[in-house]
Every structure is written in C-alpha cells, then in structure tokens.
Design a protein around this motif. Structure first.
Motif, PDB file in Angstrom:
ATOM      1  N   VAL A 425       0.841  -1.209   0.000  1.00 24.22           N
ATOM      2  CA  VAL A 425       0.000   0.000   0.000  1.00 24.22           C
ATOM      3  C   VAL A 425       0.869   1.249   0.000  1.00 24.22           C
ATOM      4  N   GLN A 426       1.924   1.213   0.838  1.00 22.23           N
ATOM      5  CA  GLN A 426       2.842   2.349   0.897  1.00 22.23           C
ATOM      6  C   GLN A 426       3.494   2.575  -0.459  1.00 22.23           C
ATOM      7  N   GLY A 598      -0.173   6.708  16.266  1.00 25.20           N
ATOM      8  CA  GLY A 598       0.611   5.747  15.496  1.00 25.20           C
ATOM      9  C   GLY A 598       0.458   5.873  13.994  1.00 25.20           C
ATOM     10  N   ASN A 599      -0.418   6.754  13.529  1.00 25.13           N
ATOM     11  CA  ASN A 599      -0.681   6.850  12.081  1.00 25.13           C
ATOM     12  C   ASN A 599      -0.242   8.168  11.464  1.00 25.13           C
ATOM     13  N   ILE A 600       0.307   9.086  12.270  1.00 24.97           N
ATOM     14  CA  ILE A 600       0.516  10.454  11.759  1.00 24.97           C
ATOM     15  C   ILE A 600       1.551  10.521  10.642  1.00 24.97           C
ATOM     16  N   PHE A 601       2.455   9.504  10.547  1.00 25.15           N
ATOM     17  CA  PHE A 601       3.461   9.520   9.487  1.00 25.15           C
ATOM     18  C   PHE A 601       3.013   8.749   8.243  1.00 25.15           C
ATOM     19  N   ASP A 602       1.776   8.205   8.252  1.00 23.32           N
ATOM     20  CA  ASP A 602       1.260   7.493   7.077  1.00 23.32           C
ATOM     21  C   ASP A 602       0.902   8.484   5.985  1.00 23.32           C
ATOM     22  N   CYS A 621       8.140  14.420   5.818  1.00 20.66           N
ATOM     23  CA  CYS A 621       9.163  14.660   6.838  1.00 20.66           C
ATOM     24  C   CYS A 621       9.806  13.348   7.284  1.00 20.66           C
ATOM     25  N   HIS A 622       8.972  12.336   7.538  1.00 21.52           N
ATOM     26  CA  HIS A 622       9.478  11.036   7.991  1.00 21.52           C
ATOM     27  C   HIS A 622      10.441  10.445   6.975  1.00 21.52           C
ATOM     28  N   THR A 623      10.093  10.505   5.692  1.00 19.70           N
ATOM     29  CA  THR A 623      10.939   9.925   4.648  1.00 19.70           C
ATOM     30  C   THR A 623      12.244  10.702   4.501  1.00 19.70           C
ATOM     31  N   ILE A 624      12.160  12.056   4.542  1.00 17.69           N
ATOM     32  CA  ILE A 624      13.372  12.877   4.414  1.00 17.69           C
ATOM     33  C   ILE A 624      14.334  12.602   5.562  1.00 17.69           C
ATOM     34  N   ARG A 633      10.450  11.216  16.062  1.00 21.17           N
ATOM     35  CA  ARG A 633       9.469  10.636  16.982  1.00 21.17           C
ATOM     36  C   ARG A 633       8.562  11.750  17.500  1.00 21.17           C
ATOM     37  N   VAL A 634       7.412  11.351  17.995  1.00 20.61           N
ATOM     38  CA  VAL A 634       6.429  12.335  18.437  1.00 20.61           C
ATOM     39  C   VAL A 634       5.828  11.905  19.770  1.00 20.61           C
ATOM     40  N   GLU A 635       5.574  12.872  20.632  1.00 23.50           N
ATOM     41  CA  GLU A 635       4.847  12.672  21.878  1.00 23.50           C
ATOM     42  C   GLU A 635       3.799  13.759  21.979  1.00 23.50           C
ATOM     43  N   SER A 636       2.656  13.413  22.577  1.00 23.48           N
ATOM     44  CA  SER A 636       1.579  14.400  22.627  1.00 23.48           C
ATOM     45  C   SER A 636       0.585  14.048  23.709  1.00 23.48           C
ATOM     46  N   LYS A 637      -0.109  15.068  24.218  1.00 19.83           N
ATOM     47  CA  LYS A 637      -1.226  14.896  25.120  1.00 19.83           C
ATOM     48  C   LYS A 637      -2.406  15.649  24.552  1.00 19.83           C
ATOM     49  N   LYS A 638      -3.461  14.915  24.250  1.00 16.69           N
ATOM     50  CA  LYS A 638      -4.625  15.489  23.590  1.00 16.69           C
ATOM     51  C   LYS A 638      -5.138  16.719  24.345  1.00 16.69           C
ATOM     52  N   GLY A 639      -5.260  17.848  23.585  1.00 14.63           N
ATOM     53  CA  GLY A 639      -5.799  19.079  24.150  1.00 14.63           C
ATOM     54  C   GLY A 639      -4.796  19.922  24.904  1.00 14.63           C
ATOM     55  N   GLU A 640      -3.497  19.451  25.013  1.00 16.37           N
ATOM     56  CA  GLU A 640      -2.535  20.216  25.817  1.00 16.37           C
ATOM     57  C   GLU A 640      -1.233  20.531  25.086  1.00 16.37           C
ATOM     58  N   TRP A 641      -0.584  19.563  24.490  1.00 17.57           N
ATOM     59  CA  TRP A 641       0.707  19.847  23.876  1.00 17.57           C
ATOM     60  C   TRP A 641       1.123  18.741  22.914  1.00 17.57           C
ATOM     61  N   THR A 642       2.120  19.068  22.082  1.00 20.95           N
ATOM     62  CA  THR A 642       2.743  18.113  21.170  1.00 20.95           C
ATOM     63  C   THR A 642       4.215  18.464  21.037  1.00 20.95           C
ATOM     64  N   GLU A 643       5.063  17.434  20.999  1.00 18.19           N
ATOM     65  CA  GLU A 643       6.498  17.647  20.769  1.00 18.19           C
ATOM     66  C   GLU A 643       6.973  16.646  19.726  1.00 18.19           C
ATOM     67  N   ILE A 644       7.612  17.179  18.676  1.00 16.63           N
ATOM     68  CA  ILE A 644       8.205  16.336  17.637  1.00 16.63           C
ATOM     69  C   ILE A 644       9.711  16.530  17.704  1.00 16.63           C
TER      70      ILE A 644
END
Length: 656
Positions: A425-426, A598-602, A621-624, A633-644
């Motif tokens: 598919v990819q 788990g799907n944001i880089f698809d 971005c992931h491929t480059i 890699r990414v970490e996040s808390k819904k409604g509060e923050w995201t760090e890539i």
C-alpha cells in the motif's frame, strides 16, 4: 448387615483387580511367545491363565451383585435355543467333574427350546448350578442336567446325588452371602453369592429358581423361563463365543493362598529406566505393579516412576514427561485430584494422562474423562492394550504439538503478510506521489523559470541605493527558488534512492531561513528558540529546511485551534547529544489523540477537514529524515501539547 457385606465385597473386588492384573499380564506376555517355551511350561502357563480368568469371573460376579442393587443392570436379550446352549456349557466344564470321577449326563429335548435371554447372564446361572452340584457331590457320584418344556415354560434342572441340604437350611440357600454351616459342609469354601446371583438373574428374565433336597440323597436345582412361540433354532455361537474353549469359573476350587512379602525400597529415589524418543511417568503405589509396568515399557520408552501422587506431581513439573500412566487409587492425592492439578497448571496442562482403574462402571469412566484423563485402562489389562493406548496418546500429543508449531508459523506468516500488504500500500501511495510530482515538475517548472528570469531582468533596472526594493526582490527570488526546491524534493521523496546532496551546515542559519519563509504564516507570532551556537547538521540542507517548515506549519495549525483559550506558544530547541543534533519543536496546541498517534506519518493520513490538507506533510518529513540517516518521533497529550523530535548526524563522519 447385607448392605455392609455388599459394600465390603465391592471394595474387595476392586482391590483384587490389581494383583490379578499382575498375574494375567505377564502370563499373556509369555503365552504370546509360546513357540519359545518348553511344552510343559507352556501347558502350565495355559493352566495359570485359565484359573486367573476364573478368578476374574468370580470378581465380576461380585460386581454384578452390586449392580443389581444399584439398578444399573440391564439385559441384552436375544433368541436362544436352550437345547443346544445348555449341553454346550456342560461340555465345557465336564473336565472339572472328571477330576472327582463324577459322571455328567445330559437329557436333551429333541425339539428346540427357544427363549428370549441374555446369553452371558444365563451362562452365569447354569455355571453356578453346575458348580454347586460338582462341589457337593462326592467322588464317583452322578449329575444329570435336563432341558425340557412344560406348560409354555422352558425348564432346566441340575440333579445330583450329593450330600443334600437339611430342610431347615433349604429356605435360605438363595439368600445373599448365606452359607450352610453343618458339620458335614464346614470344609467347603465360598462367599455365598453364587445361588443368590443366579436367582436374581433368573428373576430378571421373568423366571423362577427353586431347590429340592434330601440330606444324604441329593439336591435338584430347577429354573424355568417363558417359552417363545417359535421353532426357529438359534445357534449357540450367535453371540460370538465358543463355549468349548471358554475357561468358566471354578468357584468350588480351594486355592492355596500365597503371601508375597513386601519389598522395602527407597520410594523417594526411584530410578528411571529405558531410552526412547518419549518419556513416560508411571505413578502407582503397588511396588509389584509399578515394577512390572516400568520394566515392560522401558523396552520402548524412557520411563520415570513414582510411588505416590505428590512425588508424581513433582516429577511432572520437573521432568516434563510426554505421558503419565496414573493409578486411580493412591495414598494422599488420588488419581482424579492429580488430573485436576495437572490440568489447571499451564506448564502441565498438555501432558497426556491415562488413568488405571479397577472400576468398570460407566459413571467412573465418565468421571475420569471429565476430570482431565485422556484415556483409561480397566484392571486387569493386557500389555498389548496398554502399549497400544500409550502409542495412540503419544501420536495425538505429537500431532497436537506439531499443530501448535504450525499455528505459530501461520501467525508469523500472517503477520509478515500484513506487513507486506502495508508495504505494498505504501509503495502504491509512493507511486501515486511520484506521478503527481512528475506532473507538478512539468507544469510548475515553466512558470517558475519565467518568474525567476523576470526577477533577474528586473534587478538590472533597480537603482543600487533602493535597498528596500532590492531586499524585496531577493525575498521573492528566494521564495520562488524555494517553490522549485520543494517540487524537486517531492520527487526525491517518491524516489528515495535518488542521489542527495548532503552537506554540514549551521542549524541556526537553517532555522532563520525557515522562519523567514514562514513570516507570512507566523503573522507576528514569535517562536522561542534555544539552539546551541555550535549545533550543526549533516544532511540535505534544502530537505532539512523543508522538514522544519512542515513541522512549524503543523504547530501553527495546532496553536490556532486553541488561540481562543490560551496564548499560543511554539518552542524550537537544538543541541548536540552523542555526536547527533537533536532538534525539538514543541507547541501548546490541540495535541494528538492516542488513537491517531501511530498513524501520523502514514501518507494521506489527516484529521483535518477536506480541503485543509492532503496528509502528506508529516509523511514527507518522515521519509526525508530517514533518508538523511536520522530518526523522528512524536509525543503528545490530547488538548494540551505536542512535541516532535528529530535527530540528525552532526558531522559527515558520524553519518558514515
């Protein structure tokens, strides 16, 4: 007292089956090698075998009495010709009379005597009547067996000229466990169930059993059955038995008791015997039975042994045998309890269990299977049957183990297929992006080149002191060049094996370029920067700036979603860690749901509405990053923050 005696004899019957097995099984093993045995020894073995079977029949009679009480007794009736059936039984026991020099005469009806009866049960009746006649008739006496009909009834009589029965004893001879106790009969052995069982069996056939006797002259035992209205003769061998070769119960024989001394042994350290591909554990508290089984099975298997349940459980847990041959009656924990324990333990639940039991009733067999036994053997048993059942269970265990292994391989294969499907598919998505980028390059390159050419020509007409216009023209030129590079990078994304122009550059400089390109989107929002002065990156600078632009644009969209609730913040930091440049982009925006993380880089994955994005930014971005030897890699808390966070080699040496 009758009930207590019944319970006693039932228990005794069960216990007798274990030593009886130790008699029958070795004898049968020897008889199978008959051609290797001297003639006299072979004859002695045949005699021992016949007498062991007679003992088994006596035990079965005891059990039959118990079943009659429990109402678990059923008849298997068929049409029988007594005029053939009775003489056949007489002939089979004639040799027993000859030992006492008795004459056994038969008076047979010329016509067929047809009744509906159970051949096995009526055989017991006639054998018991004959046994008593032979038992109480002195040497040189005579026994007459008559078969006749009268008044629609079939009648069988056994008449002897023996010692007779006193009139006061006669009414009690059919009582269960009753024995005549006169001085002249004191020396005769018996348990007092033969005639009682015979009467109950006859009554089950809707008949009656009576006795007449005169002391010193003899006794006549007589039973009658309903006569069928048919003249068809039924062959005695219809039920598949040959009476001339059948070893019938010699219940009057007084055998000498042989006491076998107990052999002392270290029960805690029982040796293992034999070699083989499979390991079998024998658990039995009877030393003779255990030794016999272990010695015989060691010819084909590696055999462990235990004298009680606790030792057996320990060996199963430590030695992991393939099969357990388990006695039902054990000190401490019995066989059923051991079955339950082994089946509840994940480490032992798959071991095969064959239960050895003297119980022959259906309820006991069902109970054994319900508690986890895979099979059961009823004592006494043949070693051929034991080995066959063991081989069958081991074959089943092997097939189950093979099936589990194949299931593991199948699951791994399915997992690989899913991964391959995802890769396909990819790949298809990448092909679509490649086709799109090729079209974009063709359609956009021409107007881009026109614009860049026009900018170059326009600079020639700008006065040198018009610094503001020159700076504007430079920004336009840089932006148009950036568009051209992005389209080119899109092609590189679709074809990742293409040659990349990597170089070592300053991170702060790349951040300034990205910020300048985003000045319109930032709309006055200041990005907080915390980047080390010596932080360098080894990668394709153009592609790296594209990654920064994409990540900052995502952060801008996230903080715009919460701008009504709190002040938007975007932070970019960079430092050298273990010869790698670690760049973090953090925002206090809307965050990412754990389900979507788990799907944001698809490719083409997006949570935005239609028209607000194609879902390619983070995938590009992931491929480059990957193609430039980095990780993201990414970490996040819904409604509060995201760090890539991205990591790139800091130098060319580190990349290599």
């Amino acid at each position: 007292m009758d009930r207590l005696k019944s319970e006693f004899f039932a228990n005794v019957s069960h216990e007798l089956r274990t030593p009886l097995t130790l008699i029958l099984s070795p004898i049968e093993s020897l008889l199978r090698r008959g051609e290797q045995l001297p003639g006299k020894i072979h004859e002695a073995m045949l005699l021992a075998h016949k007498n062991a079977l007679r003992l088994l029949k006596l035990i079965n009679e005891l059990l039959d009495v118990m079943r009659l009480e429990e109402q678990g007794f059923t008849l298997s009736k068929e049409n029988m010709n007594l005029s053939v059936f009775v003489p056949g039984i007489v002939d089979s026991v004639r040799h027993l009379g000859e030992v006492k020099n008795l004459r056994l005469e038969t008076e047979e009806s010329e016509e067929a005597i047809i009744v509906a009866g159970d051949p096995n049960r009526l055989e017991k009746v006639i054998l018991n009547l004959l046994s008593n006649a032979i038992k109480f008739t002195p040497k040189g006496g005579k026994i007459i067996i008559r078969s006749q009909t009268s008044g629609g009834r079939a009648i069988v009589e056994v008449e002897d000229n023996g010692i007779g029965i006193a009139s006061e004893e006669l009414p009690h001879i059919f009582d269960r466990f009753y024995q005549v106790d006169g001085s002249s009969t004191r020396n005769f052995q018996g348990v007092g169930i033969g005639l009682a069982l015979a009467r109950e069996l006859v009554e089950k056939h809707e008949g009656s059993l009576t006795a007449t006797s005169i002391v010193g002259e003899g006794t006549t035992l007589r039973f009658d059955l309903p006569l069928l209205d048919t003249a068809e003769e039924i062959a005695v061998s219809q039920n598949g038995e040959s009476f001339s070769d059948e070893p019938f119960a010699d219940v009057f024989h007084s055998a000498n008791r042989v006491m076998i001394p107990h052999r002392s042994e270290e029960e805690e350290d029982l040796p293992s015997l034999g070699t083989g591909d499979f390991t079998i554990l024998v658990v039995d508290d009877e030393p003779d039975m255990r030794r016999f089984l272990v010695t015989t099975l060691a010819e084909d298997y590696h055999v462990l042994q235990a004298a009680d349940g606790e030792q057996g459980i320990k060996l199963v847990q430590t030695q992991s045998p393939d099969l357990v041959l388990l006695d039902w009656m054990l000190p401490g924990r019995d066989g059923l309890e051991i079955c339950q324990l082994l089946r509840r333990d994940d480490l032992t639940k798959d071991v095969k269990i064959i239960l050895l039991t003297a119980r022959v009733d259906e309820a006991s067999k069902i109970k054994a299977l319900e508690e986890g036994a895979d099979d059961f053997l009823t004592k006494p048993f043949s070693m051929i049957e034991v080995k066959t059942r063991i081989a069958n269970q081991l074959r089943i265990a092997y097939l189950q183990k093979d099936l589990r292994a194949r299931n593991v391989v199948l699951e791994e294969t399915l997992s690989q297929l899913k991964e391959t499907e995802s890769q396909l598919v990819q790949s298809e998505k990448m092909n679509a992006i490649g086709s799109l980028s090729a079209g974009l390059l063709h359609e956009i390159n021409n107007p881009l080149n026109y614009t860049l050419t026009a900018l170059q020509v326009g600079r020639e007409f700008i006065e040198e002191d018009n610094s503001e216009l020159i700076e504007t023209m430079d920004d336009i030129d840089e932006g148009m060049t950036r568009i051209k590079d992005i389209v080119s990078d899109l092609r590189d994304f679709a074809y990742p094996n293409s040659e990349l122009k990597r170089e070592c550059f300053d991170l702060n400089n790349a951040l300034d370029t990205a910020t300048r390109l985003l000045s319109h989107e930032l709309n006055g929002l200041l990005i907080a920067k915390d980047v080390s002065a010596d932080c360098t990156v080894y990668a394709s600078k153009t592609q790296f700036i594209q990654v920064l632009v994409n990540l900052v644009i995502n952060s801008l969209k996230a903080v715009n979603d919460i701008s009504k609730d709190r002040d938007p913040i975007i932070k970019i930091s960079g430092k050298i860690v273990n010869d790698h440049s670690v760049i973090s982009i953090w925002d206090n925006g809307s965050g990412i749901s754990p389900d979507n993380l788990g799907n944001i880089f698809d490719p083409f994955f997006t949570t935005r509405d239609v028209g607000e994005g194609m879902g390619l930014g983070l995938s590009i971005c992931h491929t480059i990053v990957k193609n430039n030897g980095g990780v993201i890699r990414v970490e996040s808390k819904k409604g509060e923050w995201t760090e890539i966070v991205t990591e790139f080699p800091a130098t060319e040496e580190e990349y290599q």
